[in-house]
Design a protein around this motif. Structure first.
Motif, PDB file in Angstrom:
ATOM      1  N   VAL A  43       0.852  -1.077  -0.002  1.00  0.00           N
ATOM      2  CA  VAL A  43      -0.058  -0.095  -0.187  1.00  0.00           C
ATOM      3  C   VAL A  43       0.724   1.333   0.120  1.00  0.00           C
ATOM      4  N   PHE A  58       2.367   2.010  -3.463  1.00  0.00           N
ATOM      5  CA  PHE A  58       1.677   2.684  -4.516  1.00  0.00           C
ATOM      6  C   PHE A  58       0.758   3.812  -4.068  1.00  0.00           C
ATOM      7  N   SER A  59       0.842   4.227  -2.852  1.00  0.00           N
ATOM      8  CA  SER A  59       0.024   5.440  -2.390  1.00  0.00           C
ATOM      9  C   SER A  59       0.961   6.786  -2.476  1.00  0.00           C
ATOM     10  N   LEU A 114      -0.418   9.921  -3.933  1.00  0.00           N
ATOM     11  CA  LEU A 114      -1.477  10.741  -3.045  1.00  0.00           C
ATOM     12  C   LEU A 114      -0.776  11.154  -1.750  1.00  0.00           C
ATOM     13  N   PRO A 138      -3.811   8.228  -9.815  1.00  0.00           N
ATOM     14  CA  PRO A 138      -3.127   7.861  -8.502  1.00  0.00           C
ATOM     15  C   PRO A 138      -3.997   7.201  -7.629  1.00  0.00           C
ATOM     16  N   GLN A 139      -5.372   7.507  -7.577  1.00  0.00           N
ATOM     17  CA  GLN A 139      -6.532   7.007  -6.754  1.00  0.00           C
ATOM     18  C   GLN A 139      -6.596   5.351  -7.288  1.00  0.00           C
ATOM     19  N   CYS A 181      -3.826   3.280  -5.799  1.00  0.00           N
ATOM     20  CA  CYS A 181      -3.798   3.110  -4.521  1.00  0.00           C
ATOM     21  C   CYS A 181      -4.752   2.034  -4.156  1.00  0.00           C
ATOM     22  N   SER A 192      -3.675  -1.359  -4.603  1.00  0.00           N
ATOM     23  CA  SER A 192      -2.590  -1.921  -3.732  1.00  0.00           C
ATOM     24  C   SER A 192      -3.594  -2.375  -2.468  1.00  0.00           C
TER      25      SER A 192
END
Length: 486
Positions: free
Chosen positions: A101, A104-105, A108, A194-195, A198, A201
């Protein structure tokens, strides 16, 4: 007794399914990194320059050549009542879920960051930590494919189960990524790129790691280990003294450039066809046919040994790639031509893609038996760390080179109204087509050179297996007697 040990089945259906579903959960998250989308994620979604991404991936790929065997050596020294592999499989799913998480966050978490250096630092840290925990889980998982049973047939069944189920469930991430990317970029769903990454992930962390934990809970180690713990140095010696293993390593490293196809596939559908999810239509028939291939592998092995299968794979891929490139050279953005052309290509490739999921892993298992036959020591940890680090190294090298080639072929990204938009040169699309279809298969031929000297086949391999079955039976009696006397 020896022949009975080789032919007998020790692993039941429940355990095979647990091993298979565990691999599916692991692969769900891994495909986000190794499925050709990591470069696209860092450059297009995170907004990091291609040169910085290429350098980071290459540096960490080289680090894996030390990190993975070191982890493998630590595993080989582990002695617990659960075995030397299961303890790691029981522990690692939770930290691996968290780091997936975090990786890949980044877009954000740092969405307001104006300094690209901050993004680069975050990329390095999050990827290093994710890769560390992935290694701690991946090395013992594939080591289990050999330790789960002394029977070669059981091992093939375990590997095939893992690859087959992971191809169905683990491959879902490869379907969700392009679908959600298209849905985001065409404003079908209220999520930015990006969301989207996320969200994927989080799914990988919960659903994927939940499945991965099944390996530690339900799978057992049945191959008797020596009581003596090998030193870390002994573990590294395996990489030097195990000739068949070295040949496999060299072949895979030389063949790293063949991985360019995976990276440029994502750029081809996203930037040439402008429809990332088109890959799902083109891959679907081949995927279905690939599943059926698992049933054909035992028949294939009746006529060819593993070395011959590797040569057959490379030559068929080259012939197919040349035909596809020539036909599509002036039609690479014509969807009416591309769909049937790539459908046919993928049907051919899918057969060997499936075979490649089983044969190399099985060959690593053969080299472990070979070294136990020579030295009396089993080194699943170090030997399968070779499989993992070579896979990551070749993936890193191909991804790094592919990313570094982006400015060379004229592909870059700029912000237009807050959206990352591709900028291309006059021949960029043709370069992407060649790097997707032809060049990787041509370079892949080089990987065959080391296999000229690979001789762990035929009667030699059968003799090793038969002799080791007898030795293990004697070792089991010795370990049992030692335990009773304590």
């Amino acid at each position: 007794m020896a022949n009975n040990s080789i032919d007998r089945h020790f692993v039941g259906v429940k355990e095979l399914l647990a091993y298979g579903f565990a691999n599916a959960g692991q692969v769900f998250g891994y495909n986000m990194v190794a499925g050709g989308y990591l470069s696209l994620f860092f450059t297009k979604v995170f907004g990091i320059p291609a040169q910085a991404v290429a350098t980071m991936i290459l540096v960490l790929g080289i680090w894996d050549t030390v990190n993975d065997p070191l982890m493998g050596s630590i595993i080989d020294r582990t002695r617990t009542r659960y075995g030397k592999l299961r303890p790691y499989l029981l522990i690692v799913p939770i930290p691996l879920a968290i780091t997936t998480v975090l990786l890949f966050s980044g877009p954000l978490i740092l969405q307001n960051a104006k300094d690209v250096t901050v993004k680069i630092v975050y990329m390095y840290l999050s990827y290093i930590i994710w890769e560390l925990f992935y290694t701690i889980g991946d090395v013992p998982f594939w080591g289990m494919s050999t330790a789960i049973s002394p029977s070669p047939a059981d091992r093939t069944r375990a590997i095939s189960s893992a690859r087959f189920i992971s191809g169905i469930i683990g491959g879902l991430s490869l379907s969700l990524i392009p679908l959600l990317m298209d849905a985001s970029e065409h404003n079908i769903i209220p999520l930015s790129l990006p969301q989207v990454f996320c969200l994927l992930s989080v799914i990988a962390a919960t659903f994927g790691m939940g499945l991965f934990s099944l390996a530690g809970i339900f799978c057992k180690e049945r191959v008797v280990q020596s009581i003596k713990e090998p030193s870390v140095l002994d573990g590294f010696k395996v990489l030097v003294t195990n000739k068949p293993l070295l040949i496999i390593v060299c072949g895979n490293i030389i063949g790293a450039l063949g991985g360019l196809a995976n990276v440029f596939q994502s750029y081809y559908y996203a930037e040439v066809m402008n429809l990332s999810s088109l890959v799902l239509i083109i891959n679907l028939p081949g995927t279905i046919f690939g599943w059926a291939t698992y049933l054909i592998i035992p028949k294939l092995k009746e006529h060819f040994d593993n070395r011959q299968i590797i040569f057959l794979n490379a030559f068929v891929r080259l012939i197919t790639s040349v035909i596809v490139f020539v036909i599509g050279m002036k039609q690479y953005n014509n969807i009416a031509v591309i769909i049937p052309l790539l459908l046919a290509r993928n049907l051919v490739f899918s057969f060997f893609d499936t075979v490649n999921m089983v044969i190399p892993t099985e060959m690593i298992g053969d080299t472990i038996d070979y070294m136990e036959w020579k030295t009396g020591q089993r080194n699943e940890g170090v030997s399968f760390s070779v499989l993992t680090f070579v896979g990551k190294l070749t993936g890193s090298v191909s991804t790094s080179i592919a990313t570094a080639l982006l400015p060379v072929i004229g592909l870059s990204y700029i912000n237009v109204n807050g959206v990352r938009t591709a900028v291309k040169g006059e021949n960029t699309d043709l370069f992407i087509w060649a790097l997707f279809t032809l060049i990787p298969s041509v370079l892949g031929l080089l990987s065959l050179v080391p296999y000229i000297w690979y001789d762990l086949t035929g009667q030699k391999l059968n003799s090793v297996r038969t002799d080791m079955a007898q030795r293990r039976a004697e070792m089991a009696k010795s370990v049992s007697a030692t335990t009773e006397n304590k």
